[in-house]
Design a protein around this motif. Structure first.
Motif, PDB file in Angstrom:
ATOM      1  N   LEU A  73       0.868  -1.428  -0.040  1.00  0.00           N
ATOM      2  CA  LEU A  73       0.019  -0.018   0.145  1.00  0.00           C
ATOM      3  C   LEU A  73       0.770   1.227   0.155  1.00  0.00           C
ATOM      4  O   LEU A  73       1.823   1.397   0.778  1.00  0.00           O
ATOM      5  CB  LEU A  73      -0.945  -0.043   1.250  1.00  0.00           C
ATOM      6  N   VAL A  74       0.553   2.139  -0.963  1.00  0.00           N
ATOM      7  CA  VAL A  74       0.975   3.652  -0.954  1.00  0.00           C
ATOM      8  C   VAL A  74       0.272   4.384  -0.690  1.00  0.00           C
ATOM      9  O   VAL A  74      -0.973   4.388  -0.844  1.00  0.00           O
ATOM     10  CB  VAL A  74       2.168   3.546  -2.195  1.00  0.00           C
ATOM     11  N   PHE A  75       0.771   5.711  -0.137  1.00  0.00           N
ATOM     12  CA  PHE A  75      -0.012   6.786  -0.015  1.00  0.00           C
ATOM     13  C   PHE A  75      -0.273   7.737  -1.037  1.00  0.00           C
ATOM     14  O   PHE A  75       0.812   8.089  -1.463  1.00  0.00           O
ATOM     15  CB  PHE A  75       0.367   7.322   1.520  1.00  0.00           C
ATOM     16  N   VAL A  76      -1.468   8.337  -0.914  1.00  0.00           N
ATOM     17  CA  VAL A  76      -1.333   9.506  -1.908  1.00  0.00           C
ATOM     18  C   VAL A  76      -2.404  10.636  -1.480  1.00  0.00           C
ATOM     19  O   VAL A  76      -3.352  10.315  -0.866  1.00  0.00           O
ATOM     20  CB  VAL A  76      -1.901   8.832  -3.262  1.00  0.00           C
ATOM     21  N   PRO A  77      -1.963  11.936  -1.435  1.00  0.00           N
ATOM     22  CA  PRO A  77      -2.870  12.767  -1.251  1.00  0.00           C
ATOM     23  C   PRO A  77      -3.937  13.076  -1.900  1.00  0.00           C
ATOM     24  O   PRO A  77      -4.196  12.898  -3.205  1.00  0.00           O
ATOM     25  CB  PRO A  77      -2.057  14.251  -1.272  1.00  0.00           C
ATOM     26  N   LEU A  78      -5.170  13.402  -1.245  1.00  0.00           N
ATOM     27  CA  LEU A  78      -6.475  13.523  -2.129  1.00  0.00           C
ATOM     28  C   LEU A  78      -6.836  14.775  -2.363  1.00  0.00           C
ATOM     29  O   LEU A  78      -7.690  15.227  -3.092  1.00  0.00           O
ATOM     30  CB  LEU A  78      -7.570  12.990  -1.160  1.00  0.00           C
ATOM     31  N   GLU A  79      -5.968  15.873  -1.919  1.00  0.00           N
ATOM     32  CA  GLU A  79      -6.241  17.316  -2.354  1.00  0.00           C
ATOM     33  C   GLU A  79      -6.261  17.313  -3.734  1.00  0.00           C
ATOM     34  O   GLU A  79      -5.225  17.046  -4.552  1.00  0.00           O
ATOM     35  CB  GLU A  79      -5.165  18.070  -1.730  1.00  0.00           C
ATOM     36  N   GLY A  80      -7.194  17.882  -4.298  1.00  0.00           N
ATOM     37  CA  GLY A  80      -7.299  18.347  -5.729  1.00  0.00           C
ATOM     38  C   GLY A  80      -7.983  17.022  -6.611  1.00  0.00           C
ATOM     39  O   GLY A  80      -8.181  17.189  -7.602  1.00  0.00           O
ATOM     40  N   ALA A  81      -8.142  15.993  -5.918  1.00  0.00           N
ATOM     41  CA  ALA A  81      -8.555  14.720  -6.497  1.00  0.00           C
ATOM     42  C   ALA A  81     -10.139  14.937  -6.967  1.00  0.00           C
ATOM     43  O   ALA A  81     -10.929  15.499  -6.315  1.00  0.00           O
ATOM     44  CB  ALA A  81      -8.599  13.490  -5.506  1.00  0.00           C
ATOM     45  N   MET A  82     -10.194  14.168  -7.955  1.00  0.00           N
ATOM     46  CA  MET A  82     -11.796  14.178  -8.590  1.00  0.00           C
ATOM     47  C   MET A  82     -12.453  12.768  -8.594  1.00  0.00           C
ATOM     48  O   MET A  82     -11.539  11.692  -9.014  1.00  0.00           O
ATOM     49  CB  MET A  82     -11.541  14.618 -10.085  1.00  0.00           C
ATOM     50  N   VAL A  83     -13.722  12.561  -8.451  1.00  0.00           N
ATOM     51  CA  VAL A  83     -14.289  11.052  -8.617  1.00  0.00           C
ATOM     52  C   VAL A  83     -14.995  11.134  -9.809  1.00  0.00           C
ATOM     53  O   VAL A  83     -15.765  12.193 -10.262  1.00  0.00           O
ATOM     54  CB  VAL A  83     -15.146  11.104  -7.414  1.00  0.00           C
ATOM     55  N   GLY A  84     -14.865  10.010 -10.541  1.00  0.00           N
ATOM     56  CA  GLY A  84     -15.400   9.701 -12.015  1.00  0.00           C
ATOM     57  C   GLY A  84     -16.106   8.429 -11.629  1.00  0.00           C
ATOM     58  O   GLY A  84     -15.936   7.909 -10.717  1.00  0.00           O
ATOM     59  N   PRO A  85     -16.828   7.910 -12.749  1.00  0.00           N
ATOM     60  CA  PRO A  85     -17.540   6.804 -12.531  1.00  0.00           C
ATOM     61  C   PRO A  85     -16.515   5.412 -12.532  1.00  0.00           C
ATOM     62  O   PRO A  85     -15.985   5.117 -13.611  1.00  0.00           O
ATOM     63  CB  PRO A  85     -18.339   6.421 -14.117  1.00  0.00           C
ATOM     64  N   GLY A  86     -16.362   4.907 -11.365  1.00  0.00           N
ATOM     65  CA  GLY A  86     -15.599   3.816 -11.157  1.00  0.00           C
ATOM     66  C   GLY A  86     -14.222   4.180 -10.872  1.00  0.00           C
ATOM     67  O   GLY A  86     -13.275   3.424 -10.634  1.00  0.00           O
ATOM     68  N   TYR A  87     -14.015   5.523 -10.776  1.00  0.00           N
ATOM     69  CA  TYR A  87     -12.412   6.032 -10.181  1.00  0.00           C
ATOM     70  C   TYR A  87     -12.301   7.131  -9.701  1.00  0.00           C
ATOM     71  O   TYR A  87     -13.179   7.661  -9.394  1.00  0.00           O
ATOM     72  CB  TYR A  87     -11.577   5.752 -11.687  1.00  0.00           C
ATOM     73  N   VAL A  88     -10.873   7.303  -9.028  1.00  0.00           N
ATOM     74  CA  VAL A  88     -10.850   8.589  -8.214  1.00  0.00           C
ATOM     75  C   VAL A  88      -9.444   8.900  -9.013  1.00  0.00           C
ATOM     76  O   VAL A  88      -8.368   8.180  -9.194  1.00  0.00           O
ATOM     77  CB  VAL A  88     -10.329   8.385  -6.747  1.00  0.00           C
TER      78      VAL A  88
END
Length: 118
Positions: free
Chosen positions: A53-68
Motif C-alpha cells: 500500500l502506498v499513500f497519495v494525497p487527496l487534495e485536488g482529487a476528482m471522482v468519476g464513474p468507477g475511479y478516483v
C-alpha cells in the motif's frame, strides 16, 4: 473536496494519476485528525503475490464513474513510503509520507498523529 460519505463507496475502484494512468486500487482513506476531512488514500499496487500500500494525497482529487483521479504522477506515487497490505502506518513514518509529496507535516500539540484511518 471529496466528502467522506462519498469516498467510502469507492474502495477497490481504480486510482488514476494526473494523466489518467491507472496506479492501483483504492484501499483505505486517512483523514486529517485536525479537520476530520479526507487527506490521503492508500492505493494497493504490485503483483498479486507481492502487493503493498502506498499513500497519495487527496487534495485536488476528482471522482468519476468507477475511479478516483489524483493530481500526482504514477511514478511519484509508486515511490512513496509504503506499508504491507495488513500493516498500519507507524507514527514515526508518517512525516516521511508528507515529505515525499512536499507537504507540511503538522502533528498535534501533544505529538498526536496527523492521519487517522477511516
Amino acid at each position: 473536496m471529496i466528502r467522506m460519505a462519498d469516498i467510502r463507496e469507492w474502495r477497490t475502484h481504480d486510482v488514476l494519476d494526473n494523466r489518467g494512468h491507472r496506479i492501483g486500487a483504492l484501499e483505505a482513506i486517512y483523514v486529517d485528525t485536525g479537520s476530520d476531512e479526507p487527506a490521503m488514500a492508500t492505493v494497493r499496487i504490485g503483483l498479486p503475490t507481492r502487493q503493498r500500500l502506498v499513500f497519495v494525497p487527496l487534495e485536488g482529487a476528482m471522482v468519476g464513474p468507477g475511479y478516483v483521479q489524483v493530481v500526482h504522477d504514477k511514478a511519484l506515487v509508486k515511490q512513496c513510503p509504503s506499508i504491507g497490505t495488513d500493516d498500519v502506518l507507524p507514527a514515526e513514518d508518517e512525516e516521511a509520507v508528507f515529505q515525499h509529496y512536499g507537504l507540511p507535516y503538522e502533528p498535534g500539540a501533544k505529538g498526536e498523529r496527523q492521519l487517522a484511518r477511516r
